[in-house]
Design an enzyme around this catalytic site. Sequence first.
Site, PDB file in Angstrom:
ATOM      1  N   ARG A  84     -20.712  12.049  12.808  1.00  9.27           N
ATOM      2  CA  ARG A  84     -21.261  11.458  11.593  1.00  9.27           C
ATOM      3  C   ARG A  84     -22.358  10.435  11.859  1.00  9.27           C
ATOM      4  NH1 ARG A  84     -15.669  10.797   8.061  1.00  9.27           N
ATOM      5  NH2 ARG A  84     -15.465  13.019   7.608  1.00  9.27           N
TER       6      ARG A  84
ATOM      7  N   GLY B  42       0.835  -1.192   0.000  1.00  5.47           N
ATOM      8  CA  GLY B  42       0.000   0.000   0.000  1.00  5.47           C
ATOM      9  C   GLY B  42       0.870   1.241   0.000  1.00  5.47           C
TER      10      GLY B  42
END
Length: 599
Positions: free
Chosen positions: A293, A3
Amino acid sequence: MVGSGLAGASAAASLGELGYNVKCFCFQDSPRRAHSIAAQGGINAAKNYQNDGDSIYRLFYDTVKGGDFRGRESNVYRLAELSLNIIDQCVAQGVPFAREYGGTLANRSFGGAQVSRTFYARGQTGQQLLLGAYQALLRQVAARKVRMFPRTEMLELIVSDGKARGIVTRNLVTGAVETHLADAVILGTGGYGNVYYLATNAKGSNCTAIWRAYKRGAAFGNPCYTQIHPTCIPVSGDYQSKLTLMSESLRNDGRIWVPKKQGDTRPPSQIPEAERDYYLERKYPSFGNLVPRDVASRNAKSVCDEGRGAANSLGVYLDFQDAIKRLGTHVISERYGNLFDMYERITGENPYEVPMRIYPAIHYTMGGLWVDYNLMTTIQGLYSIGEANFSDHGANRLGASALMQGLADGYFIVPYTIGDYLAGTKLEKIDSNHAAAREAESRVMERTKRLLGIKGKRTVTSFHRELGHVLWDCCGMARNEAGLKKALKRIPELREEFWKNVNVLGGNEELNQALENAGRVADFLELSELMCLDALDRNESCGGHFREEFQTPDGEALRNDAEYSYVAAWEYAGPNAQPILNKELLNFEYVHPTQRSYK
């Protein structure tokens, strides 16, 4: 280093700087295309430039509370401390953060906090931070300390004598399967939100690397904790393959509302102020539109379920008219111009003139590989950083903290903790002919051959789309026992059909995106079952995990600290066996758990 997003690029660059020889892998054609570029709104740091009472402790407190008291105190405090260093590091790299007229760095507020601590570069903060990490990475590539392997996907982990010793990869252009050996392996491969099919993640984002590690013995932490982002452009049709996010920073100046009357189909301009319900401001007066959220998402679902959605559909209005009148169009354009342009290109509506329509969508995953304080998994020598680990965010991530965690892990934690492991561990010499390497390579070849040999009648995408529907309905914004049991019955059936009836075109020794996709969906079909098991086992509501049976009278999440104050670390027990649940008990010494309130 597997990654090369914010966590991976910063870790590879820092390790190269320290003198390590690093191989860095990414399936994109360049690290610049990692999904970290999609982060829009900002990065948190407790600099207190606004002199509004911020501090390291306050950032620590907000993050523990925002995660609904399911994060590890020690990790979160370290993250809050390191946030100061991250901003200095990035400014030194030339990251063009927004500045005040006098030249000082600007800040804005974000959901879950009552102070302005978010540093930003318009609506493209992730891209600018990634370019900073990328240039540091390329400097080490030029110094020959880091070797990049683009268009290369990890398909298996090599474990010898209980230690991670390398990976097996497939070259996505030629199809060549290759073995890469190492003294330690770091996974920084992002989250698994694409298990839901429709998500805000880039289409290539997947769970394969961490799922290979799980099946080799790394524990998987809190798989059911997925984040629903409240400001996403609503679904518009069956043809869609992904969803587009509108930055949470828009909630600074945009006001969220729906009609007071059920079934109101009038255009927003024709609905007078007295007939609008600014429901977040009404229910949460101290935080208003800046609630976390999970709270904003649940409330949007609730008003739409009542039949009060924007134009009587799944969506609520995010309205900038008051801010434009107060500040002027040019100020709003300076702050959010690229986001407004993106919204208009996708929807054909001009948000300077009509309110945006938004609805919650799958965004981030708080679950991931379990790691200790040094970011090492339960396999020695295997580290997991950024969104790939079970993270510091507990059951809900506050906005602008993903970039903070990725860069803290990559620049300031794993480069030092990995040295402790290597200095105190005796590693046997192995080469590509070692039994562990040969075995890992044969597993990759066998799996590929099996996928190509099925020659069924259904496309990979049809399986993925159906899985996404099952998960969204049964393990999405709201979960209940009946729905989760239904999913746990359907997912194994779907997986069985996949391995009998999927059609993967092409061959192995070539560029074959159908094969790439098939391997990733096969892993999603296994991970989704673990997610539902974890959600069913956790008889409480906390953060993004909202069990409908466990809520307060006014519809807020109801935790059960007496029984569930732990990190669930699931251990693979074999192909047809129930995974084993291990529990890491959470102790709160400085922030004592209370019923989370933003009123």
